[in-house]
Enzyme design. Structure first.
Site, PDB file in Angstrom:
ATOM      1  N   GLU A  13      -1.988  10.353  -0.667  1.00  0.00           N
ATOM      2  CA  GLU A  13      -3.963   9.699  -1.443  1.00  0.00           C
ATOM      3  C   GLU A  13      -3.992   9.239   0.543  1.00  0.00           C
ATOM      4  OE1 GLU A  13      -6.548   6.129  -0.437  1.00  0.00           O
ATOM      5  OE2 GLU A  13      -4.345   6.269   0.027  1.00  0.00           O
ATOM      6  N   GLU A  14      -3.320   8.703   1.549  1.00  0.00           N
ATOM      7  CA  GLU A  14      -3.729   8.053   2.698  1.00  0.00           C
ATOM      8  C   GLU A  14      -4.516   9.278   3.338  1.00  0.00           C
ATOM      9  OE1 GLU A  14      -3.550   5.301   3.333  1.00  0.00           O
ATOM     10  OE2 GLU A  14      -2.016   4.184   2.281  1.00  0.00           O
TER      11      GLU A  14
ATOM     12  N   ASP B 182       0.771  -1.319   0.145  1.00  0.00           N
ATOM     13  CA  ASP B 182      -0.066  -0.388   0.148  1.00  0.00           C
ATOM     14  C   ASP B 182       1.101   1.581   0.440  1.00  0.00           C
ATOM     15  OD1 ASP B 182      -2.150   1.488   0.249  1.00  0.00           O
ATOM     16  OD2 ASP B 182      -2.521   1.495   2.195  1.00  0.00           O
TER      17      ASP B 182
ATOM     18  N   ASP C  88      -4.431  -0.671  -5.879  1.00  0.00           N
ATOM     19  CA  ASP C  88      -4.241   0.376  -4.613  1.00  0.00           C
ATOM     20  C   ASP C  88      -4.898  -0.943  -4.342  1.00  0.00           C
ATOM     21  OD1 ASP C  88      -3.643   1.247  -2.280  1.00  0.00           O
ATOM     22  OD2 ASP C  88      -5.312   2.898  -2.389  1.00  0.00           O
TER      23      ASP C  88
ATOM     24  N   HIS D  74      -1.751  -0.586   6.232  1.00  0.00           N
ATOM     25  CA  HIS D  74      -1.117  -0.102   7.061  1.00  0.00           C
ATOM     26  C   HIS D  74      -0.963  -0.059   8.572  1.00  0.00           C
ATOM     27  CE1 HIS D  74      -5.011   2.760   5.952  1.00  0.00           C
ATOM     28  NE2 HIS D  74      -4.957   2.462   4.779  1.00  0.00           N
TER      29      HIS D  74
END
Length: 460
Positions: free
Chosen positions: A328-329, A294, A356, A427
């Protein structure tokens, strides 16, 4: 009569010629050969895998605003420049700069004290050096919270993934509102902090971070994810001691915005260069781990699509553009900026494909488009199925390409690999290069390149 028959045949032939362009130029035999060559090239190349190694091991975690994110921008730009693309450029965007600070401390304090793994949620405020200690109220939904007295307490959101879903992304979607909206909802009722069960279907001692969103006018309270094993333990201990307390210390803060960039490379189309096909992933990652699945794999797969076209001498009829989106996060500012500039320039995007969901074995694509676009993709199913791409379903896209929706008739397409392991790593500190299988990653790149090739040849 003979003359009439000849005339009838001529008219029928003319009608056929007029009708042919819609399906005309499709050549399944030749396309099959080209796709086979794309896979052959991808599966025997180590270039993008070694690039992923460099990105994750030499640059590492790349949270927006960090020095590592800036290094990733410079490096990925050079990677594409060295490929000899028609154009490589940066697109400026201001991004948030949230800093985690020193490692968090989480501890259950009941009849006995038990340390547990926690990770501050992105955008969270800190607790101060002394930390935060308060009683805990467990809830399983935002709706349940409304009926609880949580003033002066820490709210513990403990709704797990629904593991009956085959697609783990669906389970994620059914649980993530706790993380995104939980802190604001809890603060409105007087809570002083929030703990959220990690967004994974696995039982682990690893905390999964992710962004939360504060609301203007609502007090910002500290918010952290707790590992699933920690969540199970806390829930069990609360049943024995409803007055136990939880201690958390986090040193995170939000600093002023920082200038950053989307990184863009493209190959110009030979026949319809004004029609653009985007393929991309997000260059930023959370500050834990190395951002491998990711979304290092998505970025390297997108660049690999261009490398395959260049290396094989494929001249696309339409322009192919690889975009490494930034932020993006914890903000989506790169995706928003790209769409904003595309609209301002009057660019015509016909398709955007986002990777993604990790670098796992390809399963297919999700297509967010009109009936005609979806039907067109289905005509290629026989070409894609031999490579395991059986799932060509309605609905898809991705966060970064989402802002393009509504700009003309662009089809938003999400690359869909096997989803079963993704949320083991998502994450977390364990999202590292070692968790990526080269062959699976390259199969994904070839899958994306094959669909891009077909769209480039025949449009949507």
């Amino acid at each position: 009569m003979l003359l009439k028959n000849k005339l009838r045949n001529l008219l029928a032939g003319a009608a056929l010629v007029v009708a042919m362009p819609a399906m005309a130029q499709q050549n399944p035999a030749a396309d099959s050969v080209t796709i086979r060559k794309i896979y052959d090239n991808a599966l025997t190349s180590y270039k993008s895998y070694e690039d992923l190694r460099y990105l994750t091991k030499n640059i590492g975690a790349r949270l927006s605003g960090s020095p590592q994110a800036a290094a990733a921008v410079d490096w990925s730009k050079k990677v594409m420049e060295d490929m000899g693309l028609d154009r490589v450029y940066l697109q400026e965007v201001m991004v948030p700069h949230w800093v985690r600070g020193e490692k968090e401390v989480g501890r259950i304090e009941g009849k006995k004290k038990q340390d547990v793994a926690i990770a501050a949620l992105g955008s969270s405020v800190g607790t101060g050096k002394k930390g935060l200690r308060a009683e805990v109220v467990e809830v399983h939904s935002l709706e349940e919270l409304k009926n609880k007295d949580v003033k002066g307490k820490i709210v513990f959101f403990n709704r797990p993934f629904d593991n009956k879903h085959i697609q783990t992304g669906t389970a994620y979607g059914g649980a993530v509102d706790q993380r995104g909206g939980g802190p604001v909802a809890a603060a409105k009722q007087g809570a002083v902090g929030v703990i959220v069960r990690s967004m994974t279907n696995d039982y682990q001692d690893v905390a999964h971070t992710g962004n939360t969103k504060y609301q203007e006018g609502v007090e910002k309270i500290p918010a952290a994810a707790i590992s699933t094993n920690g969540a199970e333990m806390l829930s069990k201990m609360l049943k024995d001691d409803a007055k136990l307390k939880f201690f958390m210390r986090m040193n995170c803060e939000t600093q002023p915005d920082v200038k950053s960039y989307n990184v863009i490379g493209e190959i110009k189309g030979t026949e319809k260069p004004e029609e653009i096909i985007v393929v991309g992933g997000h260059l930023d990652s959370w500050d834990l781990g190395e951002g491998a699945h990711d979304d290092g794999t998505g970025c390297m797969q997108s660049i690999e699509v261009l490398r395959l076209f260049k290396d094989m001498g494929i001249k696309p009829k339409r322009t192919i553009r690889a975009v490494m989106f930034m932020n993006e996060e914890n903000g989506l500012r790169g995706g928003l900026k790209y769409a904003e500039e595309a609209k301002a320039k009057g660019e015509k995007h016909i398709a955007a494909i986002e990777s993604d969901a990790g670098g796992f074995t390809p399963r297919g694509f999700g297509i967010d488009g009109n009936d005609g676009q979806y039907s067109k993709v289905l005509t290629w199913k026989n070409l894609l199925a031999p490579y395991g791409l059986h799932d060509l379903t309605r609905g898809g896209g991705g966060a970064d390409i989402g802002p393009l929706k509504g700009q003309g008739t662009v089809a938003l397409i999400g690359f869909r690999p096997d989803s079963q392991r993704y949320f083991d790593y998502h994450h977390t500190v364990i999202d590292t290069f070692e968790q990526v299988n080269r062959r699976e990653m390259q199969l994904g790149a070839a899958s994306m390149a094959s669909l891009v090739y077909l769209i480039s040849e025949y449009g949507l």
